[in-house]
Motif scaffolding. Structure first.
Motif, PDB file in Angstrom:
ATOM      1  N   ASP A  41       0.807  -1.219   0.000  1.00 17.62           N
ATOM      2  CA  ASP A  41       0.000   0.000   0.000  1.00 17.62           C
ATOM      3  C   ASP A  41       0.841   1.271   0.000  1.00 17.62           C
ATOM      4  O   ASP A  41       1.952   1.290   0.498  1.00 17.62           O
ATOM      5  N   SER A  42       0.235   2.326  -0.529  1.00 19.12           N
ATOM      6  CA  SER A  42       0.874   3.649  -0.546  1.00 19.12           C
ATOM      7  C   SER A  42       0.670   4.313   0.814  1.00 19.12           C
ATOM      8  O   SER A  42      -0.458   4.382   1.321  1.00 19.12           O
ATOM      9  N   PHE A  43       1.748   4.846   1.415  1.00 22.52           N
ATOM     10  CA  PHE A  43       1.616   5.542   2.698  1.00 22.52           C
ATOM     11  C   PHE A  43       0.708   6.758   2.557  1.00 22.52           C
ATOM     12  O   PHE A  43      -0.111   7.042   3.415  1.00 22.52           O
ATOM     13  N   ALA A  44       0.893   7.504   1.448  1.00 22.16           N
ATOM     14  CA  ALA A  44       0.083   8.715   1.256  1.00 22.16           C
ATOM     15  C   ALA A  44      -1.400   8.347   1.191  1.00 22.16           C
ATOM     16  O   ALA A  44      -2.252   9.032   1.763  1.00 22.16           O
ATOM     17  N   ARG A  45      -1.701   7.209   0.527  1.00 21.30           N
ATOM     18  CA  ARG A  45      -3.104   6.821   0.421  1.00 21.30           C
ATOM     19  C   ARG A  45      -3.648   6.336   1.767  1.00 21.30           C
ATOM     20  O   ARG A  45      -4.796   6.591   2.123  1.00 21.30           O
ATOM     21  N   ILE A  46      -2.800   5.632   2.521  1.00 19.63           N
ATOM     22  CA  ILE A  46      -3.221   5.162   3.856  1.00 19.63           C
ATOM     23  C   ILE A  46      -3.602   6.369   4.726  1.00 19.63           C
ATOM     24  O   ILE A  46      -4.598   6.360   5.439  1.00 19.63           O
ATOM     25  N   ILE A  47      -2.800   7.454   4.638  1.00 17.54           N
ATOM     26  CA  ILE A  47      -3.083   8.645   5.453  1.00 17.54           C
ATOM     27  C   ILE A  47      -4.431   9.253   5.046  1.00 17.54           C
ATOM     28  O   ILE A  47      -5.237   9.641   5.885  1.00 17.54           O
ATOM     29  N   ALA A  48      -4.672   9.314   3.732  1.00 15.42           N
ATOM     30  CA  ALA A  48      -5.891   9.968   3.235  1.00 15.42           C
ATOM     31  C   ALA A  48      -7.119   9.062   3.313  1.00 15.42           C
ATOM     32  O   ALA A  48      -8.260   9.557   3.275  1.00 15.42           O
ATOM     33  N   ALA A  49      -6.901   7.748   3.441  1.00 20.22           N
ATOM     34  CA  ALA A  49      -7.989   6.767   3.290  1.00 20.22           C
ATOM     35  C   ALA A  49      -9.260   7.088   4.087  1.00 20.22           C
ATOM     36  O   ALA A  49     -10.366   6.983   3.533  1.00 20.22           O
ATOM     37  N   PRO A  50      -9.161   7.491   5.382  1.00 17.11           N
ATOM     38  CA  PRO A  50     -10.410   7.721   6.126  1.00 17.11           C
ATOM     39  C   PRO A  50     -11.275   8.824   5.520  1.00 17.11           C
ATOM     40  O   PRO A  50     -12.459   8.928   5.856  1.00 17.11           O
ATOM     41  N   HIS A  51     -10.700   9.662   4.647  1.00 20.50           N
ATOM     42  CA  HIS A  51     -11.439  10.801   4.112  1.00 20.50           C
ATOM     43  C   HIS A  51     -11.951  10.572   2.687  1.00 20.50           C
ATOM     44  O   HIS A  51     -12.632  11.433   2.137  1.00 20.50           O
ATOM     45  N   LEU A  52     -11.577   9.461   2.051  1.00 23.25           N
ATOM     46  CA  LEU A  52     -11.858   9.322   0.616  1.00 23.25           C
ATOM     47  C   LEU A  52     -13.252   8.782   0.355  1.00 23.25           C
ATOM     48  O   LEU A  52     -13.669   7.806   0.985  1.00 23.25           O
ATOM     49  N   PRO A  53     -13.961   9.396  -0.604  1.00 21.94           N
ATOM     50  CA  PRO A  53     -15.249   8.827  -1.001  1.00 21.94           C
ATOM     51  C   PRO A  53     -14.975   7.622  -1.899  1.00 21.94           C
ATOM     52  O   PRO A  53     -13.882   7.498  -2.434  1.00 21.94           O
ATOM     53  N   ALA A  54     -15.949   6.764  -2.079  1.00 23.24           N
ATOM     54  CA  ALA A  54     -15.735   5.616  -2.979  1.00 23.24           C
ATOM     55  C   ALA A  54     -15.867   6.084  -4.423  1.00 23.24           C
ATOM     56  O   ALA A  54     -16.434   7.145  -4.691  1.00 23.24           O
ATOM     57  N   GLY A  55     -15.317   5.318  -5.337  1.00 22.98           N
ATOM     58  CA  GLY A  55     -15.604   5.541  -6.759  1.00 22.98           C
ATOM     59  C   GLY A  55     -14.625   6.428  -7.495  1.00 22.98           C
ATOM     60  O   GLY A  55     -14.855   6.751  -8.664  1.00 22.98           O
ATOM     61  N   GLN A  56     -13.529   6.846  -6.865  1.00 22.53           N
ATOM     62  CA  GLN A  56     -12.544   7.652  -7.596  1.00 22.53           C
ATOM     63  C   GLN A  56     -11.662   6.738  -8.443  1.00 22.53           C
ATOM     64  O   GLN A  56     -11.394   5.596  -8.078  1.00 22.53           O
ATOM     65  N   ILE A  57     -11.205   7.260  -9.574  1.00 25.15           N
ATOM     66  CA  ILE A  57     -10.216   6.532 -10.372  1.00 25.15           C
ATOM     67  C   ILE A  57      -8.888   6.675  -9.637  1.00 25.15           C
ATOM     68  O   ILE A  57      -8.558   7.761  -9.162  1.00 25.15           O
ATOM     69  N   GLU A  58      -8.128   5.580  -9.511  1.00 31.75           N
ATOM     70  CA  GLU A  58      -6.868   5.652  -8.755  1.00 31.75           C
ATOM     71  C   GLU A  58      -5.681   5.200  -9.601  1.00 31.75           C
ATOM     72  O   GLU A  58      -5.765   4.204 -10.314  1.00 31.75           O
ATOM     73  N   ILE A  59      -4.598   5.962  -9.498  1.00 30.11           N
ATOM     74  CA  ILE A  59      -3.365   5.635 -10.229  1.00 30.11           C
ATOM     75  C   ILE A  59      -2.247   5.448  -9.199  1.00 30.11           C
ATOM     76  O   ILE A  59      -1.904   6.386  -8.472  1.00 30.11           O
ATOM     77  N   SER A  60      -1.681   4.228  -9.127  1.00 34.34           N
ATOM     78  CA  SER A  60      -0.526   3.994  -8.229  1.00 34.34           C
ATOM     79  C   SER A  60       0.748   4.213  -9.029  1.00 34.34           C
ATOM     80  O   SER A  60       0.923   3.620 -10.084  1.00 34.34           O
ATOM     81  N   ILE A  61       1.619   5.078  -8.520  1.00 35.27           N
ATOM     82  CA  ILE A  61       2.917   5.290  -9.170  1.00 35.27           C
ATOM     83  C   ILE A  61       3.910   4.409  -8.416  1.00 35.27           C
ATOM     84  O   ILE A  61       4.415   4.778  -7.356  1.00 35.27           O
TER      85      ILE A  61
END
Ligand SMILES: C[S@@+](CC[C@H](N)C(=O)[O-])C[C@H]1O[C@@H](n2cnc3c(N)ncnc32)[C@H](O)[C@@H]1O
Length: 233
Positions: A41-61
């Protein structure tokens, strides 16, 4: 109409240390991108995860945290192309960045590739270092203290020289450089003031005097703090 590229600082780890502006943009962007290790998992995404709505397109670099001998440029080029495709189609893209995007942030690689073609907005974040000195209960600068921010990737002698000319220091990118960083701090006569912080503000945070840290290598998210001793009223 093209979309806007947002570089969004998500702070040092605690999801409550995200700014209101970052939160608004994270929730509204149709596309999210973030740096991630080769697997996991991405650390940045883990930090933001509690705030994210479902259904966004996601790109992992995706790239290894140890990037020597790895085609880093190609990974950034490909990611910029994919992100540029969404922007050209009118979709806003929020690139998540641990801490602050313009402070050793990988977002800068996307910014450099895309800023001449698309509108860009950067949202500052709480830096890793301010999260770390707060959690370590270490006020970092007093009075006229100067502060040096040093990457642990510098040569040992460069570290010693820079440490000798500053009042306070933050040494970033400690990870595999921990042994060298410890030796440089000892040579500069600063070991008794040095504090080691791993994953500051994150769930499995670790804070201890550097003198008591006998690990051969540090975590990826690790830094050493040397507080100043300036005038205290
Ligand atoms: C590529 S830099 C990213 C810096 C980030 N943009 C910032 O504003 O802090 C990665 C380095 O930041 C430091 N770092 C960032 N956040 C940290 C945290 N929460 N705890 C410990 N070190 C951290 C570590 O030294 C790590 O090697």
């Amino acid at each position: 109409m093209t979309g806007t590229l947002y570089g969004v600082g998500v702070g040092p780890g605690d999801p409550e240390l995200i700014t209101l502006k970052a939160l608004r943009i994270l929730r509204a962007a149709p596309v999210l991108a973030y740096p991630a290790p080769e697997t996991g998992d991405s650390f940045a995404r883990i930090i933001a995860a509690p705030h994210l709505p479902a259904g966004q397109i996601e790109i992992s670099i995706r790239m290894p945290f140890v990037t020597e001998r790895f085609p880093v440029q190609e990974v950034y080029d490909r990611a910029a192309e994919e992100i540029g495709g969404h922007l050209a189609a009118g979709r806003d893209v929020a690139v998540l960045c641990e801490g602050d995007p313009f402070f050793y942030g990988s977002f800068m690689h996307m910014w450099r590739r895309l800023e001449s073609d698309f509108p860009v907005e950067v949202v500052p974040g709480v830096t890793g270092m301010s999260g770390c000195w707060t959690r370590a209960n270490v006020p970092i600068t007093w009075g006229n203290d100067t502060l040096a921010v040093l990457p642990g990737t510098l040569d040992e002698q460069q570290l010693v020289d820079r440490l000798r000319e500053t009042d306070a220091a933050v040494i970033m990118k400690v990870g595999r450089n921990l042994g060298k960083v410890r030796r440089a701090i000892e040579t500069a006569g600063l070991l008794s003031r040095a504090v080691y912080v791993e994953r500051g503000t994150m769930e499995n945070e670790r804070v201890l005097p550097l003198a008591d840290c006998h690990d051969a290598t540090g975590a990826y998210f690790a830094m050493v703090l040397i507080p100043g001793q300036g005038r205290r009223l």
